[in-house]
Each structure stands twice: as structure tokens, then as C-alpha cells.
Design an enzyme around this catalytic site. Structure first.
Site, PDB file in Angstrom:
ATOM      1  CG  HIS A 119       9.434   8.601   6.730  1.00 52.21           C
ATOM      2  ND1 HIS A 119      10.206   8.923   7.948  1.00 52.21           N
ATOM      3  CD2 HIS A 119       8.065   8.585   7.372  1.00 52.21           C
ATOM      4  CE1 HIS A 119       9.426   8.967   9.096  1.00 52.21           C
ATOM      5  NE2 HIS A 119       8.428   8.821   8.707  1.00 52.21           N
ATOM      6  CG  HIS A 126       8.024   4.019  -1.233  1.00 54.01           C
ATOM      7  ND1 HIS A 126       6.947   3.438  -1.110  1.00 54.01           N
ATOM      8  CD2 HIS A 126       9.082   3.386  -0.411  1.00 54.01           C
ATOM      9  CE1 HIS A 126       7.054   2.304  -0.628  1.00 54.01           C
ATOM     10  NE2 HIS A 126       8.151   2.252  -0.122  1.00 54.01           N
ATOM     11  CG  HIS A 149      13.353   1.913   0.780  1.00 53.65           C
ATOM     12  ND1 HIS A 149      12.966   2.406   2.159  1.00 53.65           N
ATOM     13  CD2 HIS A 149      12.380   1.368  -0.044  1.00 53.65           C
ATOM     14  CE1 HIS A 149      11.605   2.141   2.233  1.00 53.65           C
ATOM     15  NE2 HIS A 149      11.236   1.510   0.902  1.00 53.65           N
ATOM     16  CD  GLU A 156      13.296  -0.788   2.974  1.00 54.41           C
ATOM     17  OE1 GLU A 156      12.209  -1.296   2.749  1.00 54.41           O
ATOM     18  OE2 GLU A 156      13.560  -0.277   4.043  1.00 54.41           O
ATOM     19  CG  HIS A 189       9.650  -0.953  -1.816  1.00 53.92           C
ATOM     20  ND1 HIS A 189       9.908  -0.630  -0.584  1.00 53.92           N
ATOM     21  CD2 HIS A 189      10.399  -1.753  -2.530  1.00 53.92           C
ATOM     22  CE1 HIS A 189      10.724  -1.462  -0.371  1.00 53.92           C
ATOM     23  NE2 HIS A 189      11.114  -2.375  -1.265  1.00 53.92           N
ATOM     24  CB  THR A 217      10.288  -2.120   4.851  1.00 56.52           C
ATOM     25  OG1 THR A 217      10.117  -1.023   3.858  1.00 56.52           O
ATOM     26  CG2 THR A 217      10.115  -3.408   4.039  1.00 56.52           C
ATOM     27  CB  THR A 218       7.898   2.190   7.168  1.00 58.97           C
ATOM     28  OG1 THR A 218       6.585   1.954   6.443  1.00 58.97           O
ATOM     29  CG2 THR A 218       9.059   2.437   5.991  1.00 58.97           C
TER      30      THR A 218
HETATM   31 ZN   LIG Z   1       9.409   0.902   0.674  1.00 54.60          ZN
END
Ligand SMILES: [Zn+2]
Length: 374
Positions: A110, A136, A138, A148, A161, A242-243
Site C-alpha cells: 500500500h 510512510h 502517499h 491525501e 505521514h 486514512t486506511t
Molecule cells: Zn497515511
């Protein structure tokens, strides 16, 4: 599923005697936001989790919190943010790591995730202290941005993040189900003219972890270099992971200052990794969620005209209310005065009308006209 039920299932996951799974391996399992999957999703083995970004509209089926009213990410509408002087600069401690301290960098299908030692902490800016767990990124694709959060509807190229948990809890896993459990620091990444040496400490290793589940040890470096130099200017709101499982336990900080990566660095981020289908790992961002009445605070005055000052608690709060009462009182007094004045005018005009009536008759009664007709 209720939070209590989720808590129970997490406790079951954490229970000792689970076959072949030390707690280390548990933590190594999908940690996008450090999230854990329910047991049924582990059928495909460690490192795999069955949700995907293509399926994000249906996350709530397996993870009911994803349909909640405090979800992340959000669009930050600058004109609606509320200035809060209580939001002090974010303070980081222990973020500068020596090169001989190795960190695990992993492609979890991911995102790319860097595990962080819990010696890193947020020691200022929040009401409580938070320990780091992982960070991590995005991103989008070669043709599109992939942050995001958005600001005034603008999506940035990418977003970092850094995930922390409240030190009042013993572990990330325990903290993630409590409303004050998590703090995530977010910053936007954009393309700039120069290579960013801090991001290179991560991006330089991506080619070694192209496939989902692969990991590599990287030398420690100054993790704070991945975040803006200015930690005073930020937005703050209460939201979620957010996941999946989308727990609504995150106190978000989104920095106002953006980070710059070279064009080449950004394309390495976007092009290198693959997901569990062997396809390019791209557009790993969730769409913005409804605020449902939540307020977004700003640590600074965004615009002089539109930023409204947050009514703070304590003495200034009561003075705010006193001001309100005075305003209403003056309003009522003004209305009464105006009414009295209008009444006076009306009475005066009525008298005039009565006085004027004979005059008007007099006009009609004009002897001359009679004379003319004769
Ligand atoms: Zn994140």
C-alpha cells in the site's frame, strides 16, 4: 461493529499463543498508519491485507469505522479555519538518528513504510506526549498528484505521514482504539529545483523493495529533515486513519510549509514500487471525507479578513460572552429608541394631516373656478 467489539478482536489478536506469530511479526504486518487487519484477512499470509485503493468505496463493509463522521483525509478550506492561539509549535525530540542505527524500510503493498524507534517523540504542541511508530508516504502517478489532504481544493504531489501514539498507552495497538490515542504529523511534498538529501535516505533504497512484502535495513538519519523546518504553522483537526480500519482516533497536524523533492526523486517515488498484483503502486491516496461539522483549527491567522478567532476557554471565554450580552443590550436599546422616534414622527404627521385638511378643502373650494365656469 462497536468499538468495544473491535477492541476485543484486537485483544484476541494480541493474545499470547497465537501460532507462529510473535508480537514482532504482528507489528511487522501491515502498518499503513500502523493498522492491523482482522484475522480473516491474514489468510494470504503476513504482509498481505486484502483491501485495495480501487475498492475504497466499500472499505466500510469490512471496516465500519470507514463510514464514520470523523474520517480523514479532508479538504482544508483556509477561509473556514479557526485561528487558535493555543496551538503551540510542534516540538520533536530524538528525531536525529545515528547512521549505525538501522531502520526497517518496507513495501507493504500500500505504501513505503519506515519503522521508527520509540525514542522519537512529540514533546510539544500537543496536550500530551506521543511516541513515533512509523512513517510512510502517499503519492499519485506520473500524470497526477496524490496527496491525501487538500488545501482549498488543491491536491499536492505527495504527502508524508509520521505516525505516533499517546505515551499514556503501552503500545500503538492499544492506543489506536482510544480517541486520544494517535497523533499523525502530515506534510505536503512538491517538486522543487534540488534533490532533497533527507528524502534520498528513503528513495535511494526503493529499488531494493519493489515487490510487495520486501524490506531492507537503512542507516539512521535525521528524520526531522523529512518534515518542514517551520513547525509553528499548521492546521489541526480530529480525524481518522486514512486506511482500514479507519479508526477515528487521530489528532491530525498538517503543516502549512511544503517539502521540496527534485523532479527525479518524485518520479522514483511514483514509479518504483509494485502492489500485490504486480502492478505499479500508484495513487495510494484516499479521497477527501466530509467534515460533518468538524472545525479545522489553524495555529496562525490565515487571512485577516476571514479567519475567525476561536473563543478560548477560561477568562477570555467569559469576556466573549459578556461582549455578546452587551451587543444584544445595545441592539435592543437602539430598537426601542428607533421605535419611539418613529412613533413620534407618526403622531406628528397625523396631527399635521388633521391641520392640513381644511387647507385642502380650501383649495377645492376655490371661488375663482366657479367664477370661471360662469
Ligand atoms: Zn497515511
Amino acid at each position: 461493529m462497536s468499538r468495544a467489539a473491535l477492541l476485543v478482536s484486537l485483544l484476541l489478536l494480541a493474545a499470547p499463543g497465537r501460532p507462529g506469530a510473535g508480537s514482532d511479526q504482528d507489528q511487522d504486518h501491515d502498518q499503513e498508519h500502523g493498522s492491523k487487519d482482522p484475522p480473516h484477512s491474514q489468510e494470504k499470509g503476513p504482509g498481505h491485507s486484502h483491501w485495495s485503493y480501487e475498492d475504497r468505496e466499500h472499505w466500510y463493509v469490512d471496516y465500519p469505522d470507514c463510514a464514520g463522521t470523523m474520517q480523514s483525509p479532508i479538504n482544508i478550506d483556509i477561509t473556514k479555519t479557526i485561528f487558535s492561539p493555543q496551538l503551540r509549535p510542534i516540538q520533536l525530540s530524538g528525531y536525529s538518528l545515528p547512521a549505525n542505527q538501522k531502520l526497517k524500510l518496507r513495501n507493504n503493498g500500500h505504501t513505503v513504510l519506515l519503522e521508527l524507534p520509540d525514542s522519537l517523540a512529540i514533546t510539544g504542541g500537543y496536550a500530551q506526549q506521543y511516541r513515533a511508530v512509523q512513517l510512510h508516504l502517499h503519492w499519485g502517478s506520473l500524470s497526477g498528484h496524490g496527496s491525501e489532504h487538500t488545501v482549498n481544493g488543491h491536491r499536492f504531489a505527495a504527502e508524508i505521514h509520521v505516525v505516533h501514539y499517546n505515551t499514556r498507552y503501552d503500545s500503538f495497538k492499544e492506543a489506536m482504539v482510544h480517541p486520544d490515542g494517535l497523533a499523525v504529523l502530515g506534510a505536503f511534498l512538491e517538486v522543487g529545483p534540488r534533490e532533497n538529501p533527507y528524502y534520498q535516505e528513503i528513495l535511494g533504497h526503493l529499488y531494493k523493495i519493489q515487490e510487495e512484502g520486501e524490506e531492507v535495513l537503512v542507516p539512521g538519519f535525521n528524520i526531522a529533515g523529512l518534515l518542514p523546518a517551520n513547525l509553528k504553522l499548521y492546521f489541526h483537526y480530529n480525524g481518522s486513519l486514512t486506511t482500514p480500519p479507519c479508526y477515528q482516533t487521530v489528532k491530525w497536524t498538517v503543516f502549512n510549509q511544503t517539502m521540496l523533492l527534485s523532479h527525479d526523486q518524485m518520479s522514483i517515488l511514483v514509479k518504483t514500487l509494485r502492489n500485490d498484483d504486480g502492478k505499479p503502486l500508484q495513487k495510494n491516496y484516499r479521497l477527501v471525507q466530509d467534515l460533518h461539522g468538524r472545525r479545522v483549527l489553524a495555529s496562525f491567522q490565515t487571512t485577516l479578513v476571514s479567519a475567525r478567532q476561536l473563543p478560548s476557554e477560561g477568562p477570555s471565554s467569559s469576556s466573549f460572552h459578556a461582549g455578546d450580552v452587551l451587543a444584544v443590550l445595545f441592539g435592543v436599546l437602539f430598537a426601542i429608541t428607533a421605535m419611539a422616534f418613529l412613533l413620534y414622527i407618526y403622531k406628528h404627521r397625523s396631527q399635521n394631516t388633521r391641520l392640513e385638511s381644511p387647507t385642502k378643502s380650501k383649495v377645492i373650494y376655490t371661488a375663482a373656478s366657479t367664477e370661471n365656469t360662469v
